[in-house]
Design a protein around this motif. Structure first.
Motif, mmCIF file in Angstrom:
data_model
loop_
_atom_site.group_PDB
_atom_site.id
_atom_site.type_symbol
_atom_site.label_atom_id
_atom_site.label_comp_id
_atom_site.label_asym_id
_atom_site.label_seq_id
_atom_site.Cartn_x
_atom_site.Cartn_y
_atom_site.Cartn_z
ATOM 1 N N THR A 73 0.816 -1.215 0.000
ATOM 2 C CA THR A 73 0.000 0.000 0.000
ATOM 3 C C THR A 73 0.854 1.272 0.000
ATOM 4 O O THR A 73 0.399 2.313 -0.452
ATOM 5 C CB THR A 73 -0.992 0.048 1.179
ATOM 6 O OG1 THR A 73 -1.820 -1.114 1.156
ATOM 7 C CG2 THR A 73 -1.913 1.265 1.103
ATOM 8 N N GLY A 74 2.104 1.193 0.456
ATOM 9 C CA GLY A 74 2.936 2.384 0.514
ATOM 10 C C GLY A 74 3.140 3.034 -0.844
ATOM 11 O O GLY A 74 3.339 4.252 -0.931
ATOM 12 N N ALA A 75 3.083 2.253 -1.928
ATOM 13 C CA ALA A 75 3.257 2.780 -3.277
ATOM 14 C C ALA A 75 1.946 2.720 -4.054
ATOM 15 O O ALA A 75 1.941 2.454 -5.262
ATOM 16 C CB ALA A 75 4.357 2.017 -4.011
ATOM 17 N N MET A 76 0.834 2.992 -3.383
ATOM 18 C CA MET A 76 -0.462 3.009 -4.068
ATOM 19 C C MET A 76 -0.468 3.997 -5.231
ATOM 20 O O MET A 76 -1.178 3.810 -6.227
ATOM 21 C CB MET A 76 -1.584 3.372 -3.095
ATOM 22 C CG MET A 76 -2.974 3.332 -3.706
ATOM 23 S SD MET A 76 -4.239 4.052 -2.638
ATOM 24 C CE MET A 76 -4.346 2.828 -1.343
ATOM 25 N N ALA A 77 0.323 5.052 -5.130
ATOM 26 C CA ALA A 77 0.408 6.038 -6.207
ATOM 27 C C ALA A 77 1.299 5.564 -7.345
ATOM 28 O O ALA A 77 1.468 6.269 -8.345
ATOM 29 C CB ALA A 77 0.936 7.361 -5.655
ATOM 30 N N GLY A 78 1.877 4.362 -7.220
ATOM 31 C CA GLY A 78 2.862 3.875 -8.161
ATOM 32 C C GLY A 78 4.255 4.235 -7.677
ATOM 33 O O GLY A 78 4.424 5.091 -6.811
ATOM 34 N N HIS A 79 5.250 3.561 -8.227
ATOM 35 C CA HIS A 79 6.624 3.830 -7.821
ATOM 36 C C HIS A 79 7.124 5.110 -8.487
ATOM 37 O O HIS A 79 7.051 5.264 -9.714
ATOM 38 C CB HIS A 79 7.528 2.659 -8.202
ATOM 39 C CG HIS A 79 7.162 1.377 -7.522
ATOM 40 N ND1 HIS A 79 7.309 1.184 -6.164
ATOM 41 C CD2 HIS A 79 6.624 0.224 -8.007
ATOM 42 C CE1 HIS A 79 6.898 -0.033 -5.837
ATOM 43 N NE2 HIS A 79 6.474 -0.640 -6.938
ATOM 44 N N SER A 80 7.592 6.041 -7.667
ATOM 45 C CA SER A 80 8.157 7.311 -8.137
ATOM 46 C C SER A 80 7.234 8.041 -9.105
ATOM 47 O O SER A 80 7.614 8.330 -10.251
ATOM 48 C CB SER A 80 9.526 7.070 -8.799
ATOM 49 O OG SER A 80 10.436 6.515 -7.875
ATOM 50 N N PRO A 81 6.004 8.363 -8.680
ATOM 51 C CA PRO A 81 5.119 9.112 -9.573
ATOM 52 C C PRO A 81 5.731 10.466 -9.937
ATOM 53 O O PRO A 81 6.357 11.130 -9.103
ATOM 54 C CB PRO A 81 3.833 9.278 -8.750
ATOM 55 C CG PRO A 81 4.250 9.057 -7.329
ATOM 56 C CD PRO A 81 5.391 8.111 -7.371
ATOM 57 N N ARG A 82 5.555 10.854 -11.175
ATOM 58 C CA ARG A 82 6.233 12.030 -11.707
ATOM 59 C C ARG A 82 5.982 13.277 -10.863
ATOM 60 O O ARG A 82 6.926 14.012 -10.515
ATOM 61 C CB ARG A 82 5.779 12.291 -13.149
ATOM 62 C CG ARG A 82 6.419 13.535 -13.783
ATOM 63 C CD ARG A 82 5.771 13.855 -15.116
ATOM 64 N NE ARG A 82 4.331 14.000 -14.989
ATOM 65 C CZ ARG A 82 3.731 15.107 -14.517
ATOM 66 N NH1 ARG A 82 4.452 16.132 -14.115
ATOM 67 N NH2 ARG A 82 2.425 15.158 -14.424
ATOM 68 N N GLY A 122 5.410 7.409 -1.387
ATOM 69 C CA GLY A 122 6.630 6.676 -1.103
ATOM 70 C C GLY A 122 7.552 7.400 -0.143
ATOM 71 O O GLY A 122 8.447 6.789 0.447
ATOM 72 N N ILE A 123 7.355 8.709 0.035
ATOM 73 C CA ILE A 123 8.100 9.461 1.049
ATOM 74 C C ILE A 123 7.412 9.228 2.394
ATOM 75 O O ILE A 123 6.184 9.352 2.487
ATOM 76 C CB ILE A 123 8.117 10.969 0.715
ATOM 77 C CG1 ILE A 123 8.791 11.201 -0.643
ATOM 78 C CG2 ILE A 123 8.820 11.758 1.802
ATOM 79 C CD1 ILE A 123 10.243 10.792 -0.713
ATOM 80 N N PRO A 124 8.150 8.884 3.453
ATOM 81 C CA PRO A 124 7.504 8.593 4.742
ATOM 82 C C PRO A 124 6.552 9.706 5.170
ATOM 83 O O PRO A 124 6.953 10.867 5.308
ATOM 84 C CB PRO A 124 8.692 8.463 5.701
ATOM 85 C CG PRO A 124 9.803 7.972 4.838
ATOM 86 C CD PRO A 124 9.616 8.677 3.513
ATOM 87 N N SER A 125 5.282 9.331 5.367
ATOM 88 C CA SER A 125 4.230 10.302 5.663
ATOM 89 C C SER A 125 3.101 9.629 6.428
ATOM 90 O O SER A 125 2.790 8.465 6.197
ATOM 91 C CB SER A 125 3.641 10.885 4.365
ATOM 92 O OG SER A 125 4.636 11.441 3.537
ATOM 93 N N GLY A 126 2.475 10.378 7.293
ATOM 94 C CA GLY A 126 1.294 9.909 8.005
ATOM 95 C C GLY A 126 0.575 11.101 8.589
ATOM 96 O O GLY A 126 1.120 12.215 8.653
ATOM 97 N N ALA A 127 -0.652 10.875 9.021
ATOM 98 C CA ALA A 127 -1.425 11.975 9.593
ATOM 99 C C ALA A 127 -2.560 11.413 10.438
ATOM 100 O O ALA A 127 -3.024 10.294 10.223
ATOM 101 C CB ALA A 127 -1.999 12.874 8.493
ATOM 102 N N TYR A 128 -2.993 12.210 11.420
ATOM 103 C CA TYR A 128 -4.226 11.884 12.128
ATOM 104 C C TYR A 128 -5.071 13.134 12.240
ATOM 105 O O TYR A 128 -4.580 14.254 12.400
ATOM 106 C CB TYR A 128 -3.960 11.256 13.496
ATOM 107 C CG TYR A 128 -3.197 12.112 14.487
ATOM 108 C CD1 TYR A 128 -3.866 12.948 15.386
ATOM 109 C CD2 TYR A 128 -1.807 12.073 14.550
ATOM 110 C CE1 TYR A 128 -3.169 13.719 16.304
ATOM 111 C CE2 TYR A 128 -1.100 12.835 15.464
ATOM 112 C CZ TYR A 128 -1.788 13.661 16.338
ATOM 113 O OH TYR A 128 -1.094 14.424 17.246
#
Length: 455
Positions: free
Chosen positions: A81-90, A289-295
Motif C-alpha cells: 500500500t505504501g506505493a499506491m500512487a505507483g513507484h516514483s510518480p512524476r 513513497g516518502i515517509p508520511s502519516g497523519a491523524y
C-alpha cells in the motif's frame, strides 16, 4: 470439490523454488553478504518473501519493479500500500526534487504552506477538521491513542482480533479466556500484559464489542473499516454503523485507521460508506513513497484535549510524548501535496477500482470453473484471495484459513512468471499505472498455477 494432493504440492514448491534460485543468483549473493544487517536485510520482515532470500531492487517505476538479476515484474504488492500512487510518480518526484534542490530545506522544524494545503485536502476527503502529521501510520495511531485517553480520562482501547494498526503495542491483542485480552501469537516482548491496556473483541460481532465497552474503561474503539492484514474481511451490513452507535452510547471515541482501506476510494471507506469517526488515521500511501502519516480529530476531541492542556494536565508542545522532530517536515508535506493533488485523484481512483473489479472477476472465474474452495474479496482498488470458502467473516476465521505451503507455492509460482503479490498475504493493489493488460496477465497466470495445483 477437488482436494489438494499434498505430495504433489511439495513437488510443485520444490520445482518453483529451484527455478527461483536459478533465476536470481545476484539477489542470493547480496543476501548472503548482508552480515551487518540483522536478519541480513534492512528490516527483518523483508525475509517474508518466499524463496529463501528476497529479491533485491535495481529500479522501479509505475507498477513495474526490476531486480538486480535483470527481471522485471508486474507489481501488485506496491509496497503493501505504501506505493499506491505507483513507484516514483512524476508529480511527487518533481515536488521532492524542487524541495530538496531549488527551494532547499528538508526538515527545519518550521511549518510550510504545503502542510496547510495538505490539511485542507485531508479535511475535504475525510471530513475531520483538524490534523497533525507524522512519518508513519504507526506513530499516528500511537499519538492519537494518547489523545483519546486524555480526552476521555479512560485508560484502555478496544481493538479487534487480527486487526492491523502498525506496531502499536496495544493493538497486538486477541480475545482471550474470560473476556480478557491476550497477546497475539508472535508478538515480540509486550511491555505489559495486554489486558492492562487493551480490550479485544471479534470483528463483525457487535455483542462482543458491547460486552467489552460495558466495563466503562475504553477510551476509543480503534478499527479499520475492514480487516486487511489478515486478508480482506469486510464488515457485514450495519456493523460499522453499530460501532458508531455503541461508541456514543458508552462514552468511547470511534477511531478509524484507513492506512490500508484508503483503497476503498478517493475519500477512503469513511467517505464511501458515510462513516463518522472522532479520530481518523492514515499513512503510507499519501506521500507517494516518502515517509508520511497523519491523524485528524473532531472539534469535540480537540476541545477536550485543550481543556487538559490549558489546565496544565498535559503538555502537547514539549515533553508530552506526542510528536517527533521530523514529523510534518517540509519534504514529506511537499510529497503529500503532490501525491494527493496530482496522482491519487478522483479520476485515478475510479479507474483503479474498475481494474480491481476486473482482477476480482478474473480470480472468481477460475475458482468457479475449477471448483476451488477459496474466496476473493474486493475493497475498492484492492483485491485478495483467501484459502477458504465462504469468505471469512472474522479475523480468527481468516487466520485459520492460512496455509503456509499453498501460500509459498502461489507466491513463488507467480513471481517466477513475472508477477509480484504482497508477501504477507495474497493482496493485489491497483495504482494509476496499472493497465487492463496487467490484470489480464494475472488472470491467465493465476489460472495456470491454480490448475497445476488442483490437477
Amino acid at each position: 470439490m477437488p482436494e489438494i494432493d499434498r505430495a504433489r504440492l511439495t513437488e510443485l514448491i520444490a520445482a518453483e523454488q529451484a527455478t527461483y534460485t536459478q533465476r536470481h543468483p545476484r539477489s542470493r549473493e547480496l543476501f548472503e553478504q548482508g552480515t551487518n544487517l540483522f536478519g541480513k536485510v534492512p528490516m527483518t520482515w523483508m525475509n517474508k518473501w518466499t524463496g529463501g532470500f528476497p529479491l533485491y531492487l535495481d529500479h522501479a517505476r509505475g507498477n513495474r519493479i526490476s531486480d538486480v538479476d535483470g527481471h522485471t515484474y508486474v507489481d501488485f504488492a506496491l509496497g503493501d500500500t505504501g506505493a499506491m500512487a505507483g513507484h516514483s510518480p512524476r508529480a511527487t518526484v518533481e515536488a521532492v526534487a524542487r524541495r530538496v534542490g531549488d527551494l532547499g530545506g528538508i526538515t527545519t522544524m518550521l511549518p510550510s504552506e504545503d502542510a496547510q494545503w495538505v490539511g485542507a485536502e485531508l479535511t475535504r476527503r475525510f471530513g475531520m477538521p483538524l490534523w497533525s502529521f507524522t512519518l508513519t501510520a504507526t506513530d499516528a495511531n500511537r499519538w492519537a491513542v494518547r489523545l483519546a485517553r486524555l480526552a476521555t480520562g479512560r485508560p484502555k482501547i478496544l481493538v479487534f482480533g487480527y486487526c492491523y494498526h502498525g506496531s502499536v503495542d496495544e493493538t497486538f491483542a486477541i480475545p482471550g479466556p474470560e473476556g480478557k485480552a491476550q497477546s497475539r501469537p508472535g508478538n515480540v516482548a509486550p511491555p505489559v500484559p495486554l489486558e492492562l491496556t487493551t480490550r479485544a473483541a471479534t470483528w463483525n460481532d457487535l455483542a462482543s464489542v458491547e460486552r467489552e465497552l460495558a466495563h466503562g474503561d475504553v477510551a476509543a474503539i480503534l478499527t479499520e473499516p475492514a480487516l486487511t492484514n489478515i486478508g480482506i474481511v469486510l464488515p457485514e451490513p450495519g456493523f460499522m454503523e453499530g460501532l458508531r452507535g455503541l461508541a456514543t452510547r458508552y462514552g468511547a471515541l470511534l477511531m478509524i485507521d484507513e492506512t490500508h482501506t484508503f483503497s476503498a476510494g478517493w475519500g477512503g471507506a469513511t467517505r464511501e460508506w458515510g462513516l463518522e469517526p472522532d479520530i481518523f488515521v492514515i499513512g503510507k500511501s499519501i506521500g507517494g513513497g516518502i515517509p508520511s502519516g497523519a491523524y485528524g480529530i473532531s472539534s469535540e476531541v480537540a476541545a477536550a484535549v485543550t481543556s487538559h492542556t490549558d489546565a496544565g494536565d498535559a503538555d502537547l508542545i514539549d515533553v508530552g510524548g506526542v510528536g517527533g522532530t521530523l514529523a510534518g517536515n517540509a519534504l514529506s508535506t511537499a510529497a503529500m501535496r503532490a501525491t494527493l493533488g496530482e496522482v491519487l485523484t478522483e479520476e485515478a481512483f475510479a479507474r483503479m477500482v474498475e481494474l480491481a473489479t476486473a482482477f476480482t472477476d478474473g480470480v472468481q472465474a477460475t475458482l468457479d470453473e475449477l471448483d476451488v474452495p477459496w474466496s476473493v474479496s474486493q475493497l475498492g482498488a484492492r483485491s485478495e484471495y483467501r484459502f477458504a470458502r465462504p469468505a471469512p467473516r472474522t479475523g480468527e476465521e481468516s487466520a485459520a484459513a492460512h496455509d503456509d505451503d499453498i501460500d509459498a507455492y502461489m507466491h513463488l509460482a507467480m513471481c517466477n512468471r513475472g508477477i509480484l503479490m504482497t508477501p504477507f498475504h495474497n493482496m493485489a493493489l491497483m495504482c494509476p499505472d496499472t493497465t487492463r493488460a496487467d490484470v489480464d496477465r494475472h488472470t491467465a497466470t493465476f489460472r495456470e498455477v491454480v490448475e497445476a495445483l488442483y490437477a
